[in-house]
Design a protein around this motif. Structure first.
Motif, PDB file in Angstrom:
ATOM      1  N   GLY A 420       0.820  -1.193   0.000  1.00  0.00           N
ATOM      2  CA  GLY A 420       0.000   0.000   0.000  1.00  0.00           C
ATOM      3  C   GLY A 420       0.860   1.252   0.000  1.00  0.00           C
ATOM      4  N   ILE A 421       0.524   2.231  -0.830  1.00  0.00           N
ATOM      5  CA  ILE A 421       1.276   3.486  -0.923  1.00  0.00           C
ATOM      6  C   ILE A 421       0.299   4.633  -0.708  1.00  0.00           C
ATOM      7  CG2 ILE A 421       2.745   4.944  -2.365  1.00  0.00           C
ATOM      8  CD1 ILE A 421       3.589   2.409  -3.863  1.00  0.00           C
ATOM      9  N   ILE A 422       0.580   5.452   0.317  1.00  0.00           N
ATOM     10  CA  ILE A 422      -0.313   6.546   0.708  1.00  0.00           C
ATOM     11  C   ILE A 422       0.487   7.838   0.678  1.00  0.00           C
ATOM     12  CG2 ILE A 422      -1.875   7.417   2.481  1.00  0.00           C
ATOM     13  CD1 ILE A 422      -1.815   4.535   3.662  1.00  0.00           C
ATOM     14  N   THR A 423      -0.046   8.869   0.017  1.00  0.00           N
ATOM     15  CA  THR A 423       0.610  10.174  -0.045  1.00  0.00           C
ATOM     16  C   THR A 423      -0.258  11.183   0.695  1.00  0.00           C
ATOM     17  OG1 THR A 423       1.562   9.630  -2.197  1.00  0.00           O
ATOM     18  CG2 THR A 423       1.561  11.939  -1.558  1.00  0.00           C
ATOM     19  N   ILE A 424       0.386  11.962   1.625  1.00  0.00           N
ATOM     20  CA  ILE A 424      -0.339  12.977   2.395  1.00  0.00           C
ATOM     21  C   ILE A 424       0.414  14.295   2.303  1.00  0.00           C
ATOM     22  CG2 ILE A 424      -1.229  11.250   3.990  1.00  0.00           C
ATOM     23  CD1 ILE A 424       0.768  12.283   6.050  1.00  0.00           C
ATOM     24  N   ASP A 425      -0.296  15.390   2.607  1.00  0.00           N
ATOM     25  CA  ASP A 425       0.352  16.700   2.607  1.00  0.00           C
ATOM     26  C   ASP A 425       0.746  17.083   4.036  1.00  0.00           C
ATOM     27  OD1 ASP A 425      -1.968  17.430   3.903  1.00  0.00           O
ATOM     28  OD2 ASP A 425      -2.794  18.572   2.227  1.00  0.00           O
ATOM     29  N   GLU A 426       1.192  18.353   4.211  1.00  0.00           N
ATOM     30  CA  GLU A 426       1.670  18.802   5.515  1.00  0.00           C
ATOM     31  C   GLU A 426       0.565  18.794   6.571  1.00  0.00           C
ATOM     32  OE1 GLU A 426       3.300  22.634   4.881  1.00  0.00           O
ATOM     33  OE2 GLU A 426       5.169  21.890   4.021  1.00  0.00           O
ATOM     34  N   ARG A 427      -0.681  18.880   6.135  1.00  0.00           N
ATOM     35  CA  ARG A 427      -1.797  18.869   7.088  1.00  0.00           C
ATOM     36  C   ARG A 427      -2.237  17.458   7.458  1.00  0.00           C
ATOM     37  NH1 ARG A 427      -5.978  22.132   3.694  1.00  0.00           N
ATOM     38  NH2 ARG A 427      -5.021  20.755   2.134  1.00  0.00           N
ATOM     39  N   GLY A 428      -1.592  16.457   6.862  1.00  0.00           N
ATOM     40  CA  GLY A 428      -1.956  15.085   7.131  1.00  0.00           C
ATOM     41  C   GLY A 428      -3.124  14.590   6.302  1.00  0.00           C
ATOM     42  N   LEU A 429      -3.515  15.356   5.275  1.00  0.00           N
ATOM     43  CA  LEU A 429      -4.656  14.966   4.439  1.00  0.00           C
ATOM     44  C   LEU A 429      -4.180  14.052   3.312  1.00  0.00           C
ATOM     45  CD1 LEU A 429      -6.575  18.356   4.194  1.00  0.00           C
ATOM     46  CD2 LEU A 429      -6.824  16.515   5.878  1.00  0.00           C
ATOM     47  N   ILE A 430      -4.929  12.990   3.078  1.00  0.00           N
ATOM     48  CA  ILE A 430      -4.557  12.000   2.066  1.00  0.00           C
ATOM     49  C   ILE A 430      -4.748  12.601   0.682  1.00  0.00           C
ATOM     50  CG2 ILE A 430      -5.111   9.745   1.106  1.00  0.00           C
ATOM     51  CD1 ILE A 430      -6.020   8.895   3.900  1.00  0.00           C
ATOM     52  N   GLN A 431      -3.684  12.548  -0.125  1.00  0.00           N
ATOM     53  CA  GLN A 431      -3.737  13.048  -1.495  1.00  0.00           C
ATOM     54  C   GLN A 431      -3.966  11.929  -2.507  1.00  0.00           C
ATOM     55  OE1 GLN A 431      -3.470  16.541  -1.942  1.00  0.00           O
ATOM     56  NE2 GLN A 431      -3.686  16.306   0.285  1.00  0.00           N
ATOM     57  N   ALA A 464      -3.246  11.418  18.503  1.00  0.00           N
ATOM     58  CA  ALA A 464      -1.930  12.031  18.675  1.00  0.00           C
ATOM     59  C   ALA A 464      -1.273  12.399  17.347  1.00  0.00           C
ATOM     60  CB  ALA A 464      -1.005  11.093  19.454  1.00  0.00           C
ATOM     61  N   HIS A 465      -1.823  11.942  16.210  1.00  0.00           N
ATOM     62  CA  HIS A 465      -1.105  12.096  14.944  1.00  0.00           C
ATOM     63  C   HIS A 465      -0.913  13.553  14.563  1.00  0.00           C
ATOM     64  CE1 HIS A 465      -0.841  12.478  10.511  1.00  0.00           C
ATOM     65  NE2 HIS A 465       0.045  11.512  10.668  1.00  0.00           N
ATOM     66  N   ASP A 466      -1.966  14.366  14.625  1.00  0.00           N
ATOM     67  CA  ASP A 466      -1.828  15.765  14.196  1.00  0.00           C
ATOM     68  C   ASP A 466      -0.819  16.507  15.060  1.00  0.00           C
ATOM     69  OD1 ASP A 466      -3.635  15.298  12.219  1.00  0.00           O
ATOM     70  OD2 ASP A 466      -5.341  16.250  13.228  1.00  0.00           O
ATOM     71  N   GLY A 467      -0.784  16.204  16.363  1.00  0.00           N
ATOM     72  CA  GLY A 467       0.206  16.827  17.236  1.00  0.00           C
ATOM     73  C   GLY A 467       1.615  16.417  16.865  1.00  0.00           C
ATOM     74  N   TYR A 468       1.795  15.161  16.496  1.00  0.00           N
ATOM     75  CA  TYR A 468       3.119  14.721  16.061  1.00  0.00           C
ATOM     76  C   TYR A 468       3.546  15.428  14.787  1.00  0.00           C
ATOM     77  CZ  TYR A 468       6.511  11.962  13.512  1.00  0.00           C
ATOM     78  OH  TYR A 468       7.589  11.593  12.765  1.00  0.00           O
ATOM     79  N   MET A 469       2.604  15.551  13.832  1.00  0.00           N
ATOM     80  CA  MET A 469       2.928  16.225  12.576  1.00  0.00           C
ATOM     81  C   MET A 469       3.310  17.673  12.829  1.00  0.00           C
ATOM     82  SD  MET A 469       3.186  15.989   9.255  1.00  0.00           S
ATOM     83  CE  MET A 469       2.151  14.697   8.589  1.00  0.00           C
ATOM     84  N   GLU A 470       2.560  18.351  13.684  1.00  0.00           N
ATOM     85  CA  GLU A 470       2.861  19.749  14.003  1.00  0.00           C
ATOM     86  C   GLU A 470       4.227  19.866  14.673  1.00  0.00           C
ATOM     87  OE1 GLU A 470       1.133  23.340  16.871  1.00  0.00           O
ATOM     88  OE2 GLU A 470      -0.001  21.496  16.572  1.00  0.00           O
ATOM     89  N   HIS A 471       4.533  18.928  15.590  1.00  0.00           N
ATOM     90  CA  HIS A 471       5.826  18.947  16.282  1.00  0.00           C
ATOM     91  C   HIS A 471       6.967  18.751  15.282  1.00  0.00           C
ATOM     92  CE1 HIS A 471       8.719  18.266  19.502  1.00  0.00           C
ATOM     93  NE2 HIS A 471       9.130  17.198  18.825  1.00  0.00           N
ATOM     94  N   TYR A 472       6.789  17.855  14.336  1.00  0.00           N
ATOM     95  CA  TYR A 472       7.855  17.625  13.361  1.00  0.00           C
ATOM     96  C   TYR A 472       8.067  18.837  12.469  1.00  0.00           C
ATOM     97  CZ  TYR A 472      10.206  16.094   9.163  1.00  0.00           C
ATOM     98  OH  TYR A 472      11.069  16.021   8.107  1.00  0.00           O
ATOM     99  N   LEU A 473       6.984  19.438  11.987  1.00  0.00           N
ATOM    100  CA  LEU A 473       7.124  20.605  11.116  1.00  0.00           C
ATOM    101  C   LEU A 473       7.774  21.773  11.852  1.00  0.00           C
ATOM    102  CD1 LEU A 473       3.672  20.505   9.279  1.00  0.00           C
ATOM    103  CD2 LEU A 473       5.902  19.799   8.390  1.00  0.00           C
ATOM    104  N   ARG A 474       7.561  21.840  13.180  1.00  0.00           N
ATOM    105  CA  ARG A 474       8.130  22.946  13.960  1.00  0.00           C
ATOM    106  C   ARG A 474       9.578  22.694  14.352  1.00  0.00           C
ATOM    107  NH1 ARG A 474       5.011  22.574  17.784  1.00  0.00           N
ATOM    108  NH2 ARG A 474       6.364  21.774  19.435  1.00  0.00           N
TER     109      ARG A 474
END
Length: 933
Positions: A420-431, A464-474
């Motif tokens: 399975g291959i999943i592509t998402i953007d910076e907001r975590g939304l599946i593209q 917890a996913h969105d918080g992790y994404m925000e932490h990584y981008l910051r």
């Protein structure tokens, strides 16, 4: 002034009378003269009068006493004069003015005497003079006393103020000796003030520094204020001080001393040096950049600087381009559309202008460029010009074209990928998702596109996913990105399953994209669990040849990993099943399940258990019915017992070894098993195969032990009961041979002696064979190996069998040596398994290896109860077990006996140390190479 030394018969007005009558007049005359120049600054009438009125009244009183008595003593002190002196100090009179105003008062009184023709006696004159003189003395004394006190207070305040200054403040005389130094100066020199005063720089600083300071002082003593940068070496490094030194005036206007203020500017100098270096690096950077055109524009958009990269990209030299407008680099159509001017205006209003477009080189060729023009303003916001960065992106444009052409090919690859291959953007939304992803999670592509990728995660990872994404981008801190790991996935139906996940990050012009590759590993994880279970089962079941211990371990494994209840029935010599072991996962059910011990299945009957054993086939019943329970029960009491246990599903697995049916394992669950039971049945069959071998080995061992005991009895008979008759026969035959009277008798006696010798040899051979079989030790075949690495591998295998326990390993020293790999692995497995069995579940087991000169050491330590003192002496003997062996803890069985035989076969030794405080430690010492036999 009228002076009459002889008084008349009718006395005229006295000087005291004059002072009293003309009191206010005298004050007005006196203050008027003070205003003419004696007072330091314009003062009010009240300030000038001060206490003079009281002073005049006191003077009149003294003069009247003199007139009355002829000689009145003048007071030794006049409080009013003292108060007057204090007041004059406060309003700014100097000493000369203070003394002078008393003389003015005397003159005012004498002038008034002349004007009024008052006749004054010599005594009055003397009294007046003495009174004024005393007033001067008293007022002056108070003035000076208070002035000195003020000066002393001012000096203390000044000294305190200077001590708080964050700079060094000092004074020196003309010879360079210190006259003063504030607290900062004392800290700089590193000495208290009393050790500084009177010393020069040569006594306080190194010679070179002292000479430099003295040279600076000499310039200041010429009469000019000077500023120097002076460097002082400390243990922590050099410090730079900005010293301002100034002359202090002395006699005849020449400097007799100098003062100085030194400010530590080390940080400023370092900052200035860093700034210079930074500016130089920036200059070199800009001039050395060849991939970018970096240059400056004035406020009108004309070029005022040019770097190497600009010359390389655009083809113009600095001389050719300076003063030219940026429109020079635009295409004719851009110039006609006013694009250069619009970009300049955008930079002014928005701060910068960024664009991509075609530009023109000097030779007329065109190229794709990325341009950024930034407005440069000073601290007041005034526009000073622009910076312009130009990058040739022709190659990127060509690459983008290639990328567009390959997108379709890549899409085809994604569509056919197994993972399975999943592509998402910076907001975590599946593209985008590929078909393998939709198949894995059970969603359609339309259901996933635009959704947050956390929809594919179970809690708590989903929240917890969105918080992790925000932490990584910051912060850029990675936990998953770029690191493969195992995670949990959630299907559309809510079921959770294990995944292998790897995430990569891609930076594109439109932003970041994250690509996750997922692979379902449910089958692999299941296989790993089964492998670990089988390894644990094999390890535990092989540790003892005692049948009861083996059965207890079998049932314990079953209820820990597979079922809620386990019953083990073995065939006896009577052909019937006997229930030898029972276990429940819930300890509260132990009493209930033990009531089933009297009800093993009856062979030859119609119970499902008997049929399964007779056919030799494993049977799984995912949901039990009342009819099945009726068939399985032997009587009403047994049926009620089954109801109390509440089984809802069962698996019946025969125990078969070497083609012989040994018995049956009955596994039961307290819930229906409509799914997953087939898989558990396969695991149960694997457990049954290993258990059957262990049970068969235990029985064979018992039979072998019985045979050994029989052989030992036979050997005892042979060695005791047969050897004596043989000895008698041999002695008699020998005697007959010596005393034989003829050749025939001699030959016969000789044959008897030979036969007796052969029989004795056979007895000795039989004894040697028995000793070799019973006490000759285990055969050992040593080979070169890495002791540390081999033990580490065995420990890793044991960890797989005990996933819930912590097993630590540590190695030190040289590990090369010789040993039998298989036998050494058996030693490690036995000792570590023993430690795991006899230690509390939450405690660690520590394994360590160590190389020492000619020996290799293995230590296995566990916490928990100590081995009893009664058991220690026979711990390594066969069939020696602790009191708690029957419950699965403290049972030593044959494991330690076999361990000792293997160690002895290597020429080594094994010891145990066990106390309640230190726990239990087994220590094995082996020679690096086996000694010759």
């Amino acid at each position: 002034m009228n002076f009459d030394p002889h008084a008349s018969e009718s006395p005229p007005p006295t000087l005291a009378d004059l002072l009293e009558r003309r009191h206010e007049d005298i004050i007005q005359r006196w203050t008027g003269r003070l205003r003419e120049g004696l007072a330091p600054t314009p003062r009010t009438q009240a300030e000038l009068e001060d206490h003079i009125g009281e002073y005049l009244w006191e003077m009149a009183r003294v003069l009247r006493q003199q007139t009355a008595s002829g000689a009145a003593p003048i007071p030794e002190w006049l409080p009013v004069a003292r108060e007057h002196g204090s007041q004059r100090l406060r309003i700014g009179f100097d000493v000369q003015a203070l003394v002078r105003e008393y003389h003015v008062l005397r003159e005012c009184i004498l002038d008034l005497v002349e004007e009024t023709d008052v006749r004054v006696t010599l005594g009055e004159v003397r009294a007046l003079t003495a009174f004024i003189t005393t007033g001067i003395a008293e007022g002056l004394a108070e003035y000076l006393r208070q002035r000195d006190a003020v000066q002393r207070l001012d000096e203390e305040r000044l000294r305190a103020l200077l001590d708080q200054a964050p700079v060094a403040i000092f004074a020196k005389d003309a010879e360079g000796r210190y006259l003063y130094g504030n607290r900062y100066q004392q800290q700089l020199v590193g000495r208290p003030l009393e050790e500084i005063l009177g010393r020069d720089d040569a006594a306080l600083f190194p010679r070179a520094l002292a000479e430099s300071l003295r040279a600076h002082d000499a310039q200041v003593l010429e009469g000019k204020t000077r500023t120097f940068e002076e460097v002082v070496e400390f243990d922590t490094g050099p410090r730079t001080y900005l010293s301002t030194k100034f002359p202090l005036p002395g006699g005849e206007g020449l400097p007799s001393a100098l003062g100085g203020i030194s400010l530590d500017i080390t940080a400023r100098k370092q900052a200035e040096q860093a700034l210079r270096e930074s500016e130089e690096r920036f200059r070199l950077l800009v001039e050395g950049v060849e991939d970018y055109a970096v240059f400056l524009l004035d406020t009108e958009g004309r070029v005022i600087s040019w770097n190497t990269g600009a010359e390389r990209i655009k083809g113009y030299t600095q001389r050719e381009v300076l003063g030219q407008h940026i429109a020079l680099f635009h295409t004719p159509e851009d110039r006609e559309a006013g694009l250069p001017e619009r970009c300049i205006r955008a930079a002014v209003t928005q701060g910068h202008c960024r664009m991509e477009g075609q530009r023109v080189r000097k030779d007329g060729s065109r190229f794709w460029a990325e341009i950024v023009i930034t407005a440069l303003r000073d601290e007041h916001g005034v526009l000073r010009g622009f910076s312009k960065f130009t990058r040739d992106i022709s190659r990127r444009k060509r690459a983008e074209q290639v990328l567009r052409e390959t997108t379709q090919r890549l899409q085809a690859i994604l569509e056919t990928a197994v993972d399975g291959i999943i592509t998402i953007d910076e907001r975590g939304l599946i593209q985008h998702v590929n078909p393998a992803t939709t198949h894995l999670f059970g969603y359609t592509p339309e259901e996933l596109t635009g959704q947050n990728v956390s929809v594919l995660m179970p809690e708590p990872y989903r929240s917890a996913h969105d918080g992790y994404m925000e932490h990584y981008l910051r912060t850029g801190e990675r936990r998953v990105i770029g690191i493969g790991r195992e995670v949990q996935g959630r299907r559309k139906d809510g079921s959770v399953f294990p995944l292998d996940l790897s995430v990569s990050e891609t930076l594109l012009p439109q932003g970041r994209l994250f690509t996750g590759v997922v692979r379902g590993i449910t089958v692999r994880k299941r296989a790993e669990r089964h492998q670990a279970f089988f390894l644990e089962a094999g390890t535990l079941l092989s540790q003892s040849l005692d049948l009861a211990t083996t059965l207890k371990k079998l049932s314990s494994l079953a209820v820990r990993h597979l079922c809620d209840y386990c019953m083990v029935d073995l065939l006896g010599e009577d052909g019937q099943l006997h229930r030898l072991e029972l276990a429940a996962r819930d300890p509260a059910m132990d009493t209930i399940i033990q009531r089933s011990r009297p009800y093993p299945p009856v062979m030859g009957g119609d119970s499902p258990m008997a049929r399964a054993l007779e056919r030799g086939e494993a049977v799984a019943v995912p949901e039990l019915t009342p009819a099945w329970l009726d068939a399985a029960s032997r009587n009403a009491e047994h049926r009620a017992q089954l109801e109390a246990l509440g089984p809802k599903a069962v698996a019946l697995v025969p125990l078969v070894a070497r083609g012989r049916k040994l018995g049956l394992i009955n596994l039961a669950w307290t819930r229906p098993r409509t799914d997953g039971l087939a898989e558990d049945l396969e695991v149960a069959k694997g457990l049954a195969d290993r258990a059957a071998v262990a049970i068969d080995n235990a029985r064979l061992f018992q039979e072998a032990q019985e045979a050994i005991r029989v052989r030992e009895d036979v050997v005892a008979i042979v060695s005791h009961d047969l050897r004596n008759p043989l000895n008698a026969i041999a002695l008699s035959a020998a005697l007959l041979e010596r005393e034989a009277g003829n050749e025939r008798t001699t030959r016969t006696a000789h044959r008897i002696v030979s036969a007796a010798d052969r029989a004795s040899g056979m007895i000795r051979d039989l004894l040697d064979f028995t000793q070799a079989r019973v006490g000759g030790g285990i055969p050992i075949h040593p080979q070169p190996l890495d002791f540390h690495e081999h033990v580490r591998r065995v420990v890793d295998e044991v960890r797989l069998a005990w996933p819930g326990r912590r097993i630590g390993f540590q190695a030190s020293g040289e590990g090369r040596g010789e040993a039998d790999e298989g036998r050494l692995a058996q030693v490690v497995t036995n000792l570590v398994g023993n430690a795991l069995q006899h230690s509390p579940p939450g405690t660690p087991v520590r394994v360590s290896t160590r190389g020492e000169d000619s020996h290799l050491l293995l230590e296995v330590h566990n916490e928990g109860p100590a081995i009893s003192a009664e058991l220690l002496p026979t711990l390594f003997e066969p069939y020696r077990q602790g009191a708690d062996a029957g419950s699965g803890r403290g049972s030593l069985g044959l494991g330690l006996y076999i361990t000792r035989q293997i160690v002895l076969g290597h020429g080594g030794s094994v010891h145990v140390h066990s106390t309640p405080e230190d726990g239990t430690t087994f220590t094995v010492r082996l020679p690096r190479s086996r000694p010759p036999a």
